[in-house]
Design a protein around this motif. Structure first.
Motif, PDB file in Angstrom:
ATOM      1  N   ASN A  51       0.853  -1.184   0.000  1.00  0.00           N
ATOM      2  CA  ASN A  51       0.000   0.000   0.000  1.00  0.00           C
ATOM      3  C   ASN A  51       0.894   1.241   0.000  1.00  0.00           C
ATOM      4  O   ASN A  51       1.616   1.481   0.962  1.00  0.00           O
ATOM      5  N   PRO A  52       0.867   2.034  -1.078  1.00  0.00           N
ATOM      6  CA  PRO A  52       1.755   3.189  -1.160  1.00  0.00           C
ATOM      7  C   PRO A  52       1.445   4.270  -0.120  1.00  0.00           C
ATOM      8  O   PRO A  52       2.315   5.072   0.202  1.00  0.00           O
ATOM      9  N   ASP A  53       0.245   4.272   0.405  1.00  0.00           N
ATOM     10  CA  ASP A  53      -0.117   5.281   1.413  1.00  0.00           C
ATOM     11  C   ASP A  53       0.587   5.033   2.739  1.00  0.00           C
ATOM     12  O   ASP A  53       0.891   5.971   3.468  1.00  0.00           O
ATOM     13  N   THR A  54       0.849   3.761   3.060  1.00  0.00           N
ATOM     14  CA  THR A  54       1.481   3.438   4.337  1.00  0.00           C
ATOM     15  C   THR A  54       2.926   2.972   4.181  1.00  0.00           C
ATOM     16  O   THR A  54       3.650   2.888   5.171  1.00  0.00           O
ATOM     17  N   GLN A  55       3.348   2.663   2.967  1.00  0.00           N
ATOM     18  CA  GLN A  55       4.691   2.119   2.740  1.00  0.00           C
ATOM     19  C   GLN A  55       5.469   2.933   1.702  1.00  0.00           C
ATOM     20  O   GLN A  55       5.982   2.410   0.719  1.00  0.00           O
ATOM     21  N   GLN A  56       5.580   4.247   1.966  1.00  0.00           N
ATOM     22  CA  GLN A  56       6.287   5.121   1.024  1.00  0.00           C
ATOM     23  C   GLN A  56       7.748   4.712   0.845  1.00  0.00           C
ATOM     24  O   GLN A  56       8.293   4.813  -0.255  1.00  0.00           O
ATOM     25  N   GLU A  57       8.380   4.230   1.921  1.00  0.00           N
ATOM     26  CA  GLU A  57       9.789   3.809   1.827  1.00  0.00           C
ATOM     27  C   GLU A  57       9.954   2.641   0.866  1.00  0.00           C
ATOM     28  O   GLU A  57      10.927   2.578   0.122  1.00  0.00           O
ATOM     29  N   VAL A  58       9.011   1.712   0.911  1.00  0.00           N
ATOM     30  CA  VAL A  58       9.072   0.555   0.012  1.00  0.00           C
ATOM     31  C   VAL A  58       8.872   1.015  -1.427  1.00  0.00           C
ATOM     32  O   VAL A  58       9.594   0.583  -2.335  1.00  0.00           O
ATOM     33  N   CYS A  59       7.925   1.903  -1.655  1.00  0.00           N
ATOM     34  CA  CYS A  59       7.694   2.431  -3.005  1.00  0.00           C
ATOM     35  C   CYS A  59       8.941   3.128  -3.537  1.00  0.00           C
ATOM     36  O   CYS A  59       9.331   2.937  -4.690  1.00  0.00           O
ATOM     37  N   ALA A  60       9.577   3.911  -2.694  1.00  0.00           N
ATOM     38  CA  ALA A  60      10.794   4.614  -3.097  1.00  0.00           C
ATOM     39  C   ALA A  60      11.899   3.613  -3.440  1.00  0.00           C
ATOM     40  O   ALA A  60      12.593   3.755  -4.456  1.00  0.00           O
ATOM     41  N   ALA A  61      12.053   2.588  -2.612  1.00  0.00           N
ATOM     42  CA  ALA A  61      13.100   1.582  -2.841  1.00  0.00           C
ATOM     43  C   ALA A  61      12.854   0.823  -4.140  1.00  0.00           C
ATOM     44  O   ALA A  61      13.799   0.428  -4.834  1.00  0.00           O
ATOM     45  N   ALA A  62      11.592   0.627  -4.493  1.00  0.00           N
ATOM     46  CA  ALA A  62      11.236  -0.118  -5.708  1.00  0.00           C
ATOM     47  C   ALA A  62      11.080   0.799  -6.920  1.00  0.00           C
ATOM     48  O   ALA A  62      10.784   0.320  -8.018  1.00  0.00           O
ATOM     49  N   ASN A  63      11.250   2.098  -6.729  1.00  0.00           N
ATOM     50  CA  ASN A  63      11.081   3.083  -7.803  1.00  0.00           C
ATOM     51  C   ASN A  63       9.680   3.072  -8.389  1.00  0.00           C
ATOM     52  O   ASN A  63       9.498   3.204  -9.591  1.00  0.00           O
ATOM     53  N   VAL A  64       8.691   2.889  -7.529  1.00  0.00           N
ATOM     54  CA  VAL A  64       7.296   2.879  -7.966  1.00  0.00           C
ATOM     55  C   VAL A  64       6.672   4.234  -7.646  1.00  0.00           C
ATOM     56  O   VAL A  64       6.596   4.634  -6.494  1.00  0.00           O
ATOM     57  N   MET A  65       6.247   4.929  -8.689  1.00  0.00           N
ATOM     58  CA  MET A  65       5.636   6.248  -8.524  1.00  0.00           C
ATOM     59  C   MET A  65       4.127   6.222  -8.755  1.00  0.00           C
ATOM     60  O   MET A  65       3.423   7.112  -8.314  1.00  0.00           O
ATOM     61  N   GLY A  66       3.645   5.221  -9.497  1.00  0.00           N
ATOM     62  CA  GLY A  66       2.225   5.144  -9.808  1.00  0.00           C
ATOM     63  C   GLY A  66       1.693   3.747  -9.561  1.00  0.00           C
ATOM     64  O   GLY A  66       2.450   2.783  -9.482  1.00  0.00           O
ATOM     65  N   ILE A  67       0.380   3.655  -9.422  1.00  0.00           N
ATOM     66  CA  ILE A  67      -0.257   2.351  -9.211  1.00  0.00           C
ATOM     67  C   ILE A  67      -1.396   2.201 -10.209  1.00  0.00           C
ATOM     68  O   ILE A  67      -1.937   3.211 -10.680  1.00  0.00           O
ATOM     69  N   PRO A  68      -1.756   0.970 -10.561  1.00  0.00           N
ATOM     70  CA  PRO A  68      -1.195  -0.301 -10.103  1.00  0.00           C
ATOM     71  C   PRO A  68       0.155  -0.582 -10.749  1.00  0.00           C
ATOM     72  O   PRO A  68       0.355  -0.291 -11.925  1.00  0.00           O
ATOM     73  N   SER A  69       1.074  -1.146  -9.972  1.00  0.00           N
ATOM     74  CA  SER A  69       2.386  -1.538 -10.470  1.00  0.00           C
ATOM     75  C   SER A  69       2.746  -2.912  -9.934  1.00  0.00           C
ATOM     76  O   SER A  69       2.261  -3.311  -8.870  1.00  0.00           O
ATOM     77  N   PHE A  70       3.604  -3.588 -10.668  1.00  0.00           N
ATOM     78  CA  PHE A  70       4.083  -4.919 -10.285  1.00  0.00           C
ATOM     79  C   PHE A  70       5.596  -4.951 -10.430  1.00  0.00           C
ATOM     80  O   PHE A  70       6.130  -4.477 -11.435  1.00  0.00           O
ATOM     81  N   VAL A  71       6.270  -5.511  -9.425  1.00  0.00           N
ATOM     82  CA  VAL A  71       7.720  -5.692  -9.487  1.00  0.00           C
ATOM     83  C   VAL A  71       8.030  -7.094  -8.979  1.00  0.00           C
ATOM     84  O   VAL A  71       7.537  -7.496  -7.925  1.00  0.00           O
ATOM     85  N   THR A  72       8.833  -7.836  -9.740  1.00  0.00           N
ATOM     86  CA  THR A  72       9.266  -9.170  -9.323  1.00  0.00           C
ATOM     87  C   THR A  72      10.733  -9.119  -8.924  1.00  0.00           C
ATOM     88  O   THR A  72      11.568  -8.616  -9.679  1.00  0.00           O
ATOM     89  N   TYR A  73      11.013  -9.634  -7.725  1.00  0.00           N
ATOM     90  CA  TYR A  73      12.375  -9.693  -7.197  1.00  0.00           C
ATOM     91  C   TYR A  73      12.794 -11.133  -7.018  1.00  0.00           C
ATOM     92  O   TYR A  73      11.969 -12.009  -6.749  1.00  0.00           O
TER      93      TYR A  73
END
Length: 110
Positions: free
Chosen positions: A57-79
């Motif tokens: 959830n980008p509203d509560t996990q801004q640090e995770v979004c920043a680390a994953a370079n996610v600026m918009g939703i919906p987005s998917f990243v596989t690690y």
């Protein structure tokens, strides 16, 4: 039901796994995200052998979004092993077929 990432520390642990981890960046207020929620359980069930799935959830996990370079939703990243092996980032609506194709690309990259 998909598990939610609750902290940057949890994110760091999960992306280091040998098994590929798919993060779905999504929020309740996002109509495109809610559309995906309608069929995502089926996609997870079909791909559970290859991937672990988590929602961010980008509203509560801004640090995770920043680390994953996610600026918009919906987005998917596989690690896998702390490395991004595939991503589909942006604020475009996604079809079931596009998400399935993304997971196929993720499988090839593993």
């Amino acid at each position: 039901m998909m598990n939610h990432i609750q902290s940057k520390e949890q994110y760091t642990e999960l992306i280091a796994n040998k098994k590929a981890t798919v993060l779905f960046f999504s929020a309740d207020w996002c109509p495109d995200c809610n559309f995906i929620d309608g069929f995502f359980d089926e996609i997870m069930e079909k791909n559970k052998e290859d991937f672990d799935f988590y929602k961010v959830n980008p509203d509560t996990q801004q640090e995770v979004c920043a680390a994953a370079n996610v600026m918009g939703i919906p987005s998917f990243v596989t690690y896998q092993n702390s490395t991004i092996i595939a991503d589909m980032v942006g604020n475009d609506s996604r079809t079931k077929e596009e998400i399935e194709a993304f997971l196929e690309r993720s499988k090839v990259a593993k």
